[in-house]
Design a protein around this motif. Structure first.
Motif, short mmCIF file in Angstrom:
data_model
loop_
_atom_site.label_atom_id
_atom_site.label_comp_id
_atom_site.label_asym_id
_atom_site.label_seq_id
_atom_site.Cartn_x
_atom_site.Cartn_y
_atom_site.Cartn_z
N ALA A 122 0.84 -1.21 0.00
CA ALA A 122 0.00 0.00 0.00
C ALA A 122 0.87 1.25 0.00
N GLU A 156 2.34 1.91 -3.41
CA GLU A 156 1.31 2.40 -4.33
C GLU A 156 1.01 3.88 -4.05
N MET A 157 0.86 4.18 -2.76
CA MET A 157 0.56 5.56 -2.36
C MET A 157 1.72 6.48 -2.72
N LYS A 201 -7.66 9.56 -3.75
CA LYS A 201 -6.97 8.36 -4.24
C LYS A 201 -6.27 7.65 -3.07
N GLU A 231 -8.61 5.93 -0.70
CA GLU A 231 -9.09 4.67 -1.28
C GLU A 231 -8.13 3.51 -0.92
N ILE A 232 -6.84 3.76 -1.18
CA ILE A 232 -5.84 2.73 -0.89
C ILE A 232 -5.79 2.44 0.61
N SER A 233 -5.78 3.50 1.38
CA SER A 233 -5.62 3.35 2.83
C SER A 233 -6.84 2.64 3.42
N LYS A 254 -8.71 0.48 1.93
CA LYS A 254 -8.66 -0.92 1.51
C LYS A 254 -7.73 -1.73 2.43
N VAL A 255 -6.52 -1.19 2.62
CA VAL A 255 -5.55 -1.92 3.44
C VAL A 255 -5.99 -1.93 4.90
#
Lengths: 715, 80
Positions: free
Chosen positions: A183, A186-187, A229, A232-234, A236-237
Motif C-alpha cells: 500500500a 502504491e501511495m 486516491k 481509497e488505498i488506505s 482498503k488496506v
C-alpha cells in the motif's frame, strides 16, 4: 556558512540540560508562530564557525498528536536545519530510539547523543556505540549532559556531518510487513505524481503518515487533490488489516517500528554485566515517597515547607524593594511641585509599577523551588499521587502545583501560580487550572479577611480557615462546571513517564527562574504601567468642583481661628480626610461605584465598598486602603487596620452578613489585573477577559444570595 | 498462562503485552511510549487511591490511568 542545528529528544532525556550547557545563559526565548510553545535558540562557535542551535520541544514521537510534536515536525520540514542532534536517555534506549528512527525515516541528517552514560554504567550495562552507529548508519556520540562531557565531540561531529551531508536527506526505509509495504509503495507513486509536499519531505514518509491517519497530512493531501486516491488505498488496506489481524495500520506501523528497534538493539548493542534486576536508587526512594500512607503525608510536608521557605525568604528582599520604592516616591515627591504631574508620577506610576515589581523576589524564590521540584522528578510523582482526586473535577494531577502557589495555602500569589500551570501538557486541563487558580486565598486577600474577621467575628483563625477552604471548593466546583460546559471534552490521557530522581543542575534552575522573572519585569514596564495610569486617572479625575474645594478650605480657615496645637492638627486631618472622601466619590471610579450601588445593595455593598472593590482590581491590597479613604479615616496600612475595623463595626449599614458577603466576593471576584495579564499570556486575552466577567458574576451571585438569605431569614 | 486486562494485574506482577485495542489519539500515545505487543512489563506501584498505575518497561517507568489500562491485554503467569 552558519550551520543551523536542531536539538531533539524525549522529555527528561537531558536535552535542555545539554542546550544550557552548550549555550550557557546566552539564549533567546520566543514562541513558535501561532502556539504557546516556547522556542529557544542560541549560538555557539564550532571550529571558529558560528552554529545556530534551536532547542525543539521535548517529544516522544513525530505525530501531529500534541502542539509540541507538531511544532518540532514543522520546524524540521519547513526550516530544514542542516542537522538534528538527537539526545537520547541511554538508560531507556529502545523507547528513545523511537523518535530517532522517525527522524531517520524523515531522512534529515541526524546524529545521536547517547546521554546519561554514567547512569548506564551504574546499572551495570554497556552500550556498544560503534555497533549502534554501524547498524543505524548515523554517527553516535556518548555524552553526560550534566557535566558537559562529550559536548565538544557532539558539536564537532554535528558540524562535520552537516558539512558532509550538505543538505541531502536520506530517508531510512523500514519494512511494515507485506500488506502495508504494498500500500505504501502504491501511495508513494501517487504522491510523487501529485507533487504533494515535494521538496519538503520524502513521498514515502508522507504515505506512512497518511496511513497513520495524521490529520495535518490528510488535510494537505485533500487540498492537493490526491487525497481521495490515497484514502481509497488506505481504506482498503485498513479493512484488510482489520479482517485478518483485528488491528489498524497505525497500530501495525508502531509495532513494526519498535520491532525494527528491537532487532537493532538485540544485535549486541546493549551488554548487561549484572543480569539480575537490581532495585535502583529511584525505586527505593519511591517506596517511601509514593507510599500509600507516607506518600501523601510527606507531600503535604514538602509543599508546606516549600511554601513556608518561599514566603519567609521572599519577604526579606520584598521588604527592601518596598522601602526602596517608598523612598523613591518620597524623594521624587519632594522634588516635584504639588499638582497633577506629581500625583501621576508618585501615586500612579511609582505606586503602581513599584507594587508590581515588589513581587519579583517572590517569583524568583518560588520558581527556583518549582524548577527544583520539577527537574528532580518529584513533580511527576505529585501528579501521579493526586491525579485520581483532580480528575474527578476535570483537572489533571499536575494542576495541584498552580493551586498551591496561587494561595492554596494562604499567602500565595496567583501570578506565579498561573505561570506554574505551564507544566501541564494537556490543553483543556491547563485552561481549567488557569481559570480557577485565582480563587485561592492569595496574600493580598488576607488583609481583607483579617480586617473583617476582627470587626465581626470572634476567632480570626477560623475565618481564615474557612476562607482558604472556600477557595479550594470554589476552584474545584468551577473547574467541574467549566469542564462540563465550555471546556468540555474527554480527559486528556494520563500517560506519563516517571523519570528517575535526579539532582537538578544549578544552571538549569538559574536559567529557568531568571526567564520567568524577566518576563514578569518586562510586563511591569509595559502593560502594567499603562493600566496603573488608567486606574490612577479613574480615582483622580475629574476632581472636586471649585466650590467644594473652597468650602473645605473655608472650614480649615475657620478651624485655624478657633483651635491650635495638637487639637488643630487633628481637626485639620479630619477635614482633609473628608475632602479626600468627597473627591473620591466625585471621581470617575466614585461615580462608577455609586452607579452600581442599586445593584450591589443586593449583596449589601454601598458605594464606598464598590470603590474599594474597583481599586482591588488593580491589586487586592488596594481594597483595605481604599476602604480607608472612602470611610474618611485617611491612610490605612493593610497590616494595621484596627481603626477601620472599629469604624466598620459601629457603622449601622454593616452587619455580619455584609461581612460574609464581602469576604466571599473578595475571594472569588475578578483576578487582579497583573494576574489577568499573565493569564492572557498563558492562555489568551479572550480567556483572561472571560475570567474577569465570569468570576465577578459568579462571586456576586453567591455573595448576594448569602446576604439576602442571611439578612432575611437568619437575623 | 492467563490472558487478563492490565487493570487486573497485581503489584509486582510481570506480564507480556498481547493486545492494545482501538485506535486514535489515546492508543497512539500508549504505543508511542513503547507499549506494543511483545513488550515485557511489571506493575511496580499504584497511586495512594489505587489509580493511576505505575509500570516498568524497557528500562523506564510509565504511569497510566486504569481507564487507559482497560485498552491493554496482558499475558501473565498464573499467580494467585
Amino acid at each position: 556558512m552558519t550551520i543551523t542545528a536542531a536539538l531533539a529528544g524525549n522529555p527528561n532525556a537531558g536535552k535542555t540540560t545539554m542546550f544550557n550547557s552548550m549555550t550557557g545563559a546566552k539564549q533567546r526565548v520566543g514562541n513558535y508562530p501561532g502556539v504557546t510553545v516556547e522556542k529557544r535558540e542560541g549560538t555557539v562557535t564550532v571550529n571558529d564557525n558560528p552554529m545556530n542551535i534551536v532547542d525543539l520541544p521535548g517529544t516522544y514521537s513525530l505525530t501531529a498528536y500534541s502542539p509540541e510534536e507538531l511544532v518540532a515536525r514543522d520546524f524540521l520540514i519547513k526550516e530544514r536545519p542542516h542537522i538534528v542532534m538527537n539526545v537520547l536517555d541511554a538508560t531507556s534506549l529502545e523507547r528513545n530510539l523511537y523518535l530517532a528512527v522517525q527522524l531517520m525515516e524523515l531522512g534529515i541528517p541526524t546524529i545521536l547523543a547517547l546521554n546519561m552514560m554514567d547512569a548506564v554504567k551504574k546499572q551495570g550495562k554497556e552500550i556498544d556505540r560503534k555497533k549502534l552507529s554501524e547498524l543505524l548508519n548515523v554517527p553516535v556520540i556518548e555524552t553526560i549532559a550534566r557535566s558537559g562531557k562529550g559536548k565538544k565531540e557532539l558539536l564537532n561531529e554535528a558540524y562535520n556531518y552537516a558539512k558532509e551531508k550538505d543538505g541531502a536527506w536520506e530517508p531510512l526505509h523500514i519494512s511494515y510487513g507485506s500488506d502495508l509495504d504494498e500500500a505504501i509503495d502504491e501511495m508513494t507513486e501517487f504522491i510523487v505524481e501529485s507533487g504533494l509536499l515535494k521538496n519538503q519531505c520524502p513521498a514515502r514518509w508522507v504515505a506512512i503518515k497518511f496511513l497513520e491517519e495524521d490529520e495535518q497530512i490528510i488535510d494537505l493531501a485533500m487540498e492537493n487533490g490526491v487525497g481521495n486516491k490515497l484514502t481509497e488505498i488506505s481504506d482498503k488496506v485498513s479493512k484488510h488489516c482489520y479482517d485478518t489481524f483485528k488491528t489498524y495500520p497505525e497500530a501495525l506501523i508502531a509495532d513494526y517500528r519498535y520491532g525494527y528497534i528491537a532487532s537493532v538493539v538485540k544485535q549486541g548493542v546493549i551488554k548487561s554485566n549484572t543480569p539480575e534486576n537490581r532495585i535502583e536508587f529511584s525505586d527505593k526512594i519511591d517506596k517511601v515517597l509514593t507510599h500509600r500512607f507516607a506518600g501523601p503525608v510527606l507531600m503535604l510536608a514538602i509543599l508546606y515547607s516549600m511554601f513556608y521557605l518561599t514566603f519567609s525568604l521572599g519577604e526579606i528582599p520584598m521588604g527592601w524593594l518596598e522601602s526602596f520604592f517608598e523612598w523613591f516616591a518620597v524623594t521624587i515627591g519632594n522634588i516635584l511641585p504639588d499638582g497633577l504631574v506629581k500625583s501621576l508620577i508618585v501615586d500612579g506610576i511609582i505606586g503602581g509599577v513599584g507594587g508590581v515589581l515588589g513581587f519579583v523576589p517572590l517569583i524568583i524564590v518560588m520558581f527556583s523551588m518549582i524548577t527544583f521540584l520539577e527537574d528532580s522528578g518529584y513533580m511527576a510523582r505529585m501528579a501521579y499521587m493526586l491525579d485520581r482526586v483532580m480528575r474527578t473535577f476535570g483537572l489533571h494531577g499536575s494542576s495541584v502545583m498552580p493551586f498551591i502557589v496561587s494561595g492554596g495555602i494562604p499567602g500565595g500569589c496567583a501570578v506565579p501560580g498561573v505561570m506554574a500551570a505551564r507544566t501541564l501538557r494537556s490543553e483543556k486541563e491547563k485552561l481549567a487550572t488557569i481559570l480557577t487558580a485565582p480563587f485561592m486565598s492569595c496574600g493580598a486577600k488576607v488583609p481583607v479577611v483579617i480586617l473583617l474577621a476582627a470587626a465581626f467575628f470572634d476567632n480570626s483563625a477560623i475565618v481564615m480557615f474557612w476562607t482558604t477552604l472556600g477557595g479550594w471548593v470554589a476552584a474545584f466546583i468551577v473547574a467541574r462546571i467549566l469542564r462540563s460546559t465550555i471546556i468540555r471534552g474527554e480527559a486528556t490521557p494520563f500517560v506519563m513517564e516517571l523519570p528517575p530522581y535526579r539532582m537538578p543542575t544549578l544552571l538549569g534552575v538559574f536559567i529557568h527562574t531568571w526567564e520567568r522573572a524577566w518576563q514578569y519585569i518586562k510586563k511591569a514596564g509595559t502593560v502594567i504601567l499603562a493600566i496603573s495610569v488608567i486606574i490612577w486617572a479613574a480615582m483622580t479625575f475629574p476632581g472636586l468642583p471649585q466650590d467644594d474645594i473652597k468650602s473645605f478650605e473655608d472650614q480649615r480657615v475657620t478651624l485655624k481661628l478657633s483651635y491650635q496645637g495638637k487639637i488643630l492638627d487633628e481637626k485639620i486631618l479630619e477635614i482633609n480626610n473628608l475632602e479626600n472622601q468627597a473627591a473620591l466619590r466625585y471621581s470617575i471610579a466614585g461615580k462608577i461605584g455609586s452607579s452600581f450601588e442599586p445593584l450591589t445593595k443586593l449583596a449589601g455593598f454601598d458605594w464606598r465598598t464598590n470603590i474599594a472593590l474597583l481599586g482591588g482590581f488593580a491589586a487586592k491590597e488596594v481594597i483595605v486602603s481604599s476602604l480607608g479613604t472612602s470611610y474618611a479615616i485617611g491612610e490605612v496600612d493593610a497590616e494595621e487596620s484596627s481603626g477601620l475595623s472599629m469604624k466598620l463595626k459601629n457603622d449601622p449599614s454593616w452587619n455580619k452578613f455584609t461581612a460574609i458577603a464581602l469576604l466571599i466576593f473578595v475571594l472569588l471576584y475578578a483576578p487582579c489585573f497583573v494576574t489577568v495579564v499573565v493569564m492572557a499570556k498563558e492562555a489568551s486575552w479572550k480567556w483572561a477577559l472571560f475570567s474577569i466577567v465570569f468570576n465577578t458574576t459568579f462571586a456576586f451571585t453567591i455573595s448576594a444570595s448569602v446576604y439576602q438569605i442571611g439578612t432575611k431569614f437568619l437575623m | 498462562m492467563a490472558i487478563i486486562k492490565l487493570r487486573e494485574m497485581k503489584l509486582n506482577q510481570e506480564g507480556i503485552i498481547r493486545e492494545i485495542e482501538g485506535k486514535g489519539d489515546l492508543t497512539r500515545k500508549i504505543r508511542d511510549m513503547g507499549i506494543v505487543p511483545g513488550t515485557e512489563i511489571t506493575v511496580i506501584g499504584r497511586a495512594p487511591l489505587k489509580d493511576p498505575v505505575a509500570l516498568r518497561l524497557k528500562g523506564f517507568t510509565l504511569t497510566l490511568r486504569n481507564k487507559e489500562a482497560d485498552f491493554i491485554t496482558v499475558e501473565t503467569e498464573e499467580k494467585k
